[in-house]
Every structure is written in structure tokens, then in C-alpha cells.
Design a protein around this motif. Structure first.
Motif, PDB file in Angstrom:
ATOM      1  N   UNK A   1       0.862  -1.184   0.000  1.00 35.35           N
ATOM      2  CA  UNK A   1       0.000   0.000   0.000  1.00 35.35           C
ATOM      3  C   UNK A   1       0.896   1.230   0.000  1.00 35.35           C
ATOM      4  N   UNK A   2       0.583   2.189  -0.856  1.00 34.76           N
ATOM      5  CA  UNK A   2       1.254   3.486  -0.839  1.00 34.76           C
ATOM      6  C   UNK A   2       0.218   4.586  -0.671  1.00 34.76           C
ATOM      7  N   UNK A   3       0.605   5.615   0.071  1.00 32.75           N
ATOM      8  CA  UNK A   3      -0.267   6.756   0.279  1.00 32.75           C
ATOM      9  C   UNK A   3       0.537   8.034   0.089  1.00 32.75           C
ATOM     10  N   UNK A   4       0.110   8.861  -0.870  1.00 33.91           N
ATOM     11  CA  UNK A   4       0.708  10.175  -1.063  1.00 33.91           C
ATOM     12  C   UNK A   4      -0.072  11.185  -0.233  1.00 33.91           C
ATOM     13  N   UNK A   5       0.633  11.962   0.568  1.00 32.46           N
ATOM     14  CA  UNK A   5      -0.014  12.985   1.375  1.00 32.46           C
ATOM     15  C   UNK A   5       0.789  14.277   1.352  1.00 32.46           C
ATOM     16  N   UNK A   6       0.103  15.355   1.666  1.00 26.51           N
ATOM     17  CA  UNK A   6       0.759  16.642   1.874  1.00 26.51           C
ATOM     18  C   UNK A   6       0.486  17.058   3.312  1.00 26.51           C
ATOM     19  N   UNK A   7       1.416  16.780   4.234  1.00 29.11           N
ATOM     20  CA  UNK A   7       1.219  17.173   5.628  1.00 29.11           C
ATOM     21  C   UNK A   7       1.584  18.643   5.843  1.00 29.11           C
ATOM     22  N   UNK A   8       1.010  19.226   6.862  1.00 33.24           N
ATOM     23  CA  UNK A   8       1.436  20.544   7.326  1.00 33.24           C
ATOM     24  C   UNK A   8       1.996  20.369   8.721  1.00 33.24           C
ATOM     25  N   UNK A   9       3.303  20.610   8.854  1.00 34.70           N
ATOM     26  CA  UNK A   9       4.015  20.373  10.104  1.00 34.70           C
ATOM     27  C   UNK A   9       4.197  21.686  10.849  1.00 34.70           C
ATOM     28  N   UNK A  10       4.111  21.628  12.165  1.00 38.78           N
ATOM     29  CA  UNK A  10       4.267  22.814  12.999  1.00 38.78           C
ATOM     30  C   UNK A  10       5.728  23.036  13.350  1.00 38.78           C
TER      31      UNK A  10
ATOM     32  N   UNK B   1      -1.793  10.983  11.208  1.00 39.07           N
ATOM     33  CA  UNK B   1      -1.185  11.647  12.377  1.00 39.07           C
ATOM     34  C   UNK B   1      -2.186  12.570  13.071  1.00 39.07           C
ATOM     35  N   UNK B   2      -2.200  12.515  14.391  1.00 37.80           N
ATOM     36  CA  UNK B   2      -3.135  13.371  15.127  1.00 37.80           C
ATOM     37  C   UNK B   2      -2.676  14.821  15.168  1.00 37.80           C
ATOM     38  N   UNK B   3      -1.392  15.084  14.826  1.00 37.53           N
ATOM     39  CA  UNK B   3      -0.830  16.417  15.026  1.00 37.53           C
ATOM     40  C   UNK B   3      -0.344  17.076  13.740  1.00 37.53           C
ATOM     41  N   UNK B   4      -0.765  16.573  12.583  1.00 35.92           N
ATOM     42  CA  UNK B   4      -0.404  17.177  11.305  1.00 35.92           C
ATOM     43  C   UNK B   4      -1.628  17.249  10.400  1.00 35.92           C
ATOM     44  N   UNK B   5      -2.012  18.446   9.976  1.00 36.99           N
ATOM     45  CA  UNK B   5      -3.014  18.541   8.928  1.00 36.99           C
ATOM     46  C   UNK B   5      -2.540  17.707   7.742  1.00 36.99           C
ATOM     47  N   UNK B   6      -3.415  16.872   7.190  1.00 34.49           N
ATOM     48  CA  UNK B   6      -2.983  15.863   6.219  1.00 34.49           C
ATOM     49  C   UNK B   6      -3.904  15.855   5.011  1.00 34.49           C
ATOM     50  N   UNK B   7      -3.408  16.416   3.917  1.00 31.44           N
ATOM     51  CA  UNK B   7      -4.130  16.365   2.651  1.00 31.44           C
ATOM     52  C   UNK B   7      -3.830  15.028   1.984  1.00 31.44           C
ATOM     53  N   UNK B   8      -4.872  14.290   1.636  1.00 34.76           N
ATOM     54  CA  UNK B   8      -4.718  12.970   1.033  1.00 34.76           C
ATOM     55  C   UNK B   8      -4.709  13.125  -0.486  1.00 34.76           C
ATOM     56  N   UNK B   9      -3.600  12.712  -1.103  1.00 36.35           N
ATOM     57  CA  UNK B   9      -3.402  12.969  -2.527  1.00 36.35           C
ATOM     58  C   UNK B   9      -3.674  11.731  -3.370  1.00 36.35           C
ATOM     59  N   UNK B  10      -3.162  10.578  -2.981  1.00 39.28           N
ATOM     60  CA  UNK B  10      -3.360   9.373  -3.789  1.00 39.28           C
ATOM     61  C   UNK B  10      -3.197   8.131  -2.926  1.00 39.28           C
ATOM     62  N   UNK B  11      -4.053   7.139  -3.160  1.00 38.40           N
ATOM     63  CA  UNK B  11      -3.959   5.829  -2.520  1.00 38.40           C
ATOM     64  C   UNK B  11      -3.686   4.802  -3.610  1.00 38.40           C
ATOM     65  N   UNK B  12      -2.586   4.057  -3.447  1.00 35.10           N
ATOM     66  CA  UNK B  12      -2.220   3.033  -4.417  1.00 35.10           C
ATOM     67  C   UNK B  12      -2.058   1.683  -3.724  1.00 35.10           C
TER      68      UNK B  12
END
Length: 390
Positions: A69-78, A147-158
Motif C-alpha cells: 500500500x502506498x499513500x501520497x499525502x501533503x502534511x502541514x508540520x508545525x 497523524x493526530x498532530x499534522x493537517x494531512x491532505x490525502x493525494x493518492x492511494x495506491x
């Protein structure tokens, strides 16, 4: 993206997500939210906007024969000004109910926050990829906890085999609202926040509306809970009202009644548990506000201080002890006509003996071991024997 598998890309849709109340389309993919769009339109500050977009308790759930399983995400880190870099957020894989792996996504957006001023700015970054492989080729239910502490944009699930939504397992749905402690604070990972631990032990499906710094009896949060299907509901009230110095005793009681009334409008007979604050010695008898002590922030050590005046309790300023007494009184009063309303003293989850053994590292938030203790105790007190959710 790697090329050693015949990858199948599956759009991330609401039927593959649990724990989110809304899914916002973005230029790249989708962004899970824990408050609906109408509530977000009424959010008055950046702290709450950030908290509700951090996907505590949100997980991708699907059935597949995939071995990778692969997951592409764009997290926002503090990034906190003057502090060392924070660890990357953790994604956790659960297969057929059992932990099966952990991973992180490097890079992403960076939101820089000044602890003293609250000023924030965001630097855009690149999408990253996490991968779990070596899975069995049999049919299985897969969960990826975000992650409970990173805004997480879900881009692609493979995956290397087709994916379908996991079937309903017939579990009860538990809807919980609380502060940063419920959100996750410094838990070891997304399945290790105390609500996630309690849900796992009790065999229920969690919707976690723990909102860091933002459990403030906001009417839009109550309406979101009113409109969310749930079999069990809990509300943990107190610490944020003190550390923001948000209201006085005169306003507190009616605000609690109003919040509970709104929840009851949508859930008239659902078991509803009101949880009072855990022990927090700096605010037991000293009102807020709370202020950060930044004197050792460069070494990664942050502590919080209570800067209110204990004498102001006489004029109605709130302390945790006052809130516990008032919540117990309100629940007792309402329970005379609402037999499905219950009360749990937060000191039964974390009290003086616990603080002596497992002190709050920053004087405000529990560590990973304490999250586990709180989760285990909540499961025992709420879900077993004569508990509110038995």
C-alpha cells in the motif's frame, strides 16, 4: 512513486474514511475535517481552524488482498519559533485489528508559529509518500490511522490489488469531544491517544472531536455533535475554559446547559457522559489564563504557568476544582429527568497519586504512558460493569 508493483490508484472518498465529519476537495486531493463546513465558517481563530483539520482519530479503512500500500499525502508540520524541530507525524497501519506498521512522511508544508505572539505563517512544501509492504495476500481489513498532530491532505492511494470499502462490523459509534488531551497532546501515535486506546479496548468506532485548545462549549461544536450519528457520546469539559480564561461562573452553568441541550436535540436518549477535568495542579485553585514559559524552549523544554490570581475566585473566575463541583451539580440536576445522562469525575482517570507517579511534563499535558493509563481507566469505568456505556 515506485514501479515494482502493478499499482491500482483508488480515489479517496468518504466511504473509505472513518472519524471525519467532512471531506474537502483540494487542488491535489482531499482534506479531512473533523468539523463540518458550516461550523468551520463560524470558527473565530486560527488555533481551532488548525486543530479541527488535524485528523486525530481519522483513518482510511478498506478491504483488499493487496500486499503493498502506498499513500501520497501533503502534511502541514508545525514549527515553533526558537524550538528544536518537532518529530514527523506518525501514520499507523492496522490489519484485521492488529498493529502492523508505522511510517512518516518527510517534508510537506511548514507552519511557523510564535509561541509568545501566536503569529503564524506557512511555507509550502512537496507531497510525500509512505509505503507499507510485505502484507499477506489474503483478504483483510486495512486501516491507516493519520497523524493526530499534522493537517494531512490525502493525494493518492495506491495498492497492488483492488480496494473496496470495509463492511460495517456492527460496532457502536462513540462520539467524543474534549481538549488537547483528547486530541492527542504527546501520545506515541494516532492509535495511542487515550480515546483511541479506550475505543480499541471497548470495541467501538471512534469519532474524536478532541480539539486542542478549543473545548470551549462553542455552539457550533454542539451542533456538529447534534447532527452526527452516534450510539454513545461523551463531553470532557474544563481545562480550556480555565487556561483561556474564557468565562466566569455566571456564564459557565448556562453554557453547559445550552451545550447539552443542543446535543440532546439530536440525541434525546443516547447515553451521554459528562467528564470533568483531570488533575492539573497549576489550575486546581488558581484561575487562568495559562502562559507558556519559554525560558528553556531552545532545549526543547516547554512548561506552562498559571498566571491568574487565586483571590479572583471570589468574583467568579473558574478553577478546575470549581468546574468539577459545578459539573457534578449540573449533571445531578439534569439526570432527574434524563436517565441516560451520566457523570465521570476526571480525578478517577488521573488524580493526585497518578501525578506523583506520572507527572505532567509541561504541567498541562500527559505523556504517552499517561495517555495509556487514562485510556485503560476510561474503558474500565465507562464501558464495563455499571459504566455509562455498558
Amino acid at each position: 512513486m515506485t514501479t515494482d508493483h502493478d499499482w491500482i490508484t483508488t480515489p479517496v472518498t468518504a466511504d473509505l474514511l472513518r472519524g471525519a465529519l467532512d471531506l474537502e476537495p483540494t487542488e491535489r486531493g482531499v482534506l479531512p475535517h473533523r468539523l463540518p463546513a458550516r461550523a468551520r465558517g463560524q470558527i473565530p481563530d486560527g488555533q481551532l481552524a488548525m486543530a479541527e483539520a488535524q485528523p486525530s482519530g481519522v483513518r482510511l479503512v478498506f478491504r483488499t488482498r493487496a500486499t503493498a500500500v502506498e499513500l501520497d499525502t501533503l502534511p502541514t508540520k508545525l514549527v515553533y519559533v526558537g524550538a528544536p524541530p518537532r518529530p514527523d507525524g506518525v501514520y499507523e497501519l492496522v490489519v484485521d485489528g492488529r498493529p502492523a506498521g508505522r511510517a512518516s512522511v518527510i517534508g510537506g508544508n511548514a507552519m511557523t508559529v510564535g509561541m509568545a505572539t501566536g503569529a503564524a505563517s506557512t511555507r509550502p512544501g512537496a507531497v510525500g509518500t509512505l509505503r507499507f509492504d510485505g502484507l499477506s495476500d489474503g483478504v483483510k481489513d486495512v486501516e491507516i490511522w493519520l497523524p493526530y498532530d499534522e493537517t494531512t491532505e490525502l493525494v493518492a492511494l495506491r495498492t497492488d490489488a483492488p480496494v473496496e470499502p470495509a463492511p460495517d462490523r456492527g460496532r457502536r459509534v462513540w462520539l467524543h469531544h474534549g481538549s488537547s488531551i483528547s486530541h492527542g497532546s504527546t501520545a506515541a501515535g494516532p492509535t495511542s491517544t487515550w480515546p483511541a486506546l479506550a475505543a480499541s479496548l471497548a470495541g467501538v468506532e471512534l469519532i474524536n472531536l478532541g480539539l486542542s485548545g478549543s473545548a470551549l462549549l462553542d455552539p457550533f461544536t454542539a451542533r456538529a455533535m447534534r447532527d452526527t450519528a452516534a450510539d454513545l457520546i461523551s463531553v470532557k469539559i474544563g481545562i480550556n475554559l480555565v487556561n483561556t480564561d474564557a468565562m466566569r461562573l455566571r456564564a459557565f452553568g448556562p453554557a453547559v446547559h445550552g451545550f447539552l441541550d443542543t446535543v440532546r436535540d439530536g440525541h434525546p436518549t443516547t447515553p451521554l457522559l459528562v467528564v470533568s477535568p483531570l488533575l492539573c495542579p497549576i489550575h486546581e485553585d488558581t484561575p487562568g489564563p495559562t502562559a507558556p514559559d519559554l525560558s528553556d524552549i531552545g532545549a526543547g523544554r516547554l512548561r506552562f504557568l498559571a498566571v491568574g490570581d487565586p483571590a479572583e475566585r471570589a468574583s467568579g473566575k473558574l478553577t478546575l476544582r470549581v468546574i468539577r463541583e459545578e459539573l457534578a451539580r449540573i449533571v445531578e440536576q439534569r439526570a432527574a429527568e434524563d436517565p441516560n445522562l451520566h457523570h465521570l469525575d476526571g480525578l478517577d482517570l488521573y488524580g493526585e497519586a497518578d501525578f506523583a507517579e506520572l507527572p505532567l511534563p509541561d504541567q498541562l499535558h500527559p505523556d504517552a504512558a499517561t495517555h495509556r493509563r487514562i485510556g485503560e481507566r476510561f474503558a474500565k469505568l465507562a464501558f464495563t460493569a455499571q459504566g455509562a456505556f455498558a
